[in-house]
Design a protein around this motif. Structure first.
Motif, mmCIF file in Angstrom:
data_model
loop_
_atom_site.group_PDB
_atom_site.id
_atom_site.type_symbol
_atom_site.label_atom_id
_atom_site.label_comp_id
_atom_site.label_asym_id
_atom_site.label_seq_id
_atom_site.Cartn_x
_atom_site.Cartn_y
_atom_site.Cartn_z
ATOM 1 N N THR A 44 67.927 51.171 -9.046
ATOM 2 C CA THR A 44 66.749 50.441 -9.493
ATOM 3 C C THR A 44 66.157 49.714 -8.295
ATOM 4 O OG1 THR A 44 67.985 48.441 -10.124
ATOM 5 C CG2 THR A 44 67.640 50.104 -11.830
ATOM 6 N N ASN A 71 66.426 44.572 -14.561
ATOM 7 C CA ASN A 71 67.553 45.509 -14.675
ATOM 8 C C ASN A 71 68.022 45.660 -16.109
ATOM 9 O OD1 ASN A 71 68.240 46.880 -12.269
ATOM 10 N ND2 ASN A 71 68.692 44.915 -11.356
ATOM 11 N N VAL A 74 65.560 48.137 -17.646
ATOM 12 C CA VAL A 74 65.763 49.513 -17.181
ATOM 13 C C VAL A 74 66.921 50.152 -17.928
ATOM 14 C CG1 VAL A 74 66.509 50.952 -15.229
ATOM 15 C CG2 VAL A 74 64.757 49.188 -14.889
#
Length: 83
Positions: A44, A71, A74
């Motif tokens: 990421t 994060n 994601v």
């Protein structure tokens, strides 16, 4: 580059990734988390500019929270979960 084992303070940014994850942060708020285990190698990248128009304590706190939420979002998107 830091590993989560070497730099536990980085753990919150990539907490939903494996313990083998390695990270890098930048002064302007950028973040890279690379997990060689999760999903056969998840990377990421968050590119930001927290220093514009001014670098201060408030912008530091906001970017810390943004890194964590990024994060989490994601991995939630990849797993099909709601954020």
């Amino acid at each position: 580059w830091d590993t989560l084992a070497d730099a536990p303070s980085r753990r919150p940014y990539c907490a939903n990734m494996s313990a083998l994850t390695f990270t890098h942060t930048g002064y302007t708020g950028t973040l890279v988390c690379a997990d060689p285990v999760t999903r056969s190698g998840l990377l990421t990248v968050l590119l930001t500019n927290r220093v514009y128009p001014k670098a201060d304590d408030a912008s530091e706190h906001r970017i810390h929270d943004a890194r964590i939420r990024f994060n989490e979002a994601v991995l939630a998107a990849l797993s099909g979960a709601e954020v």
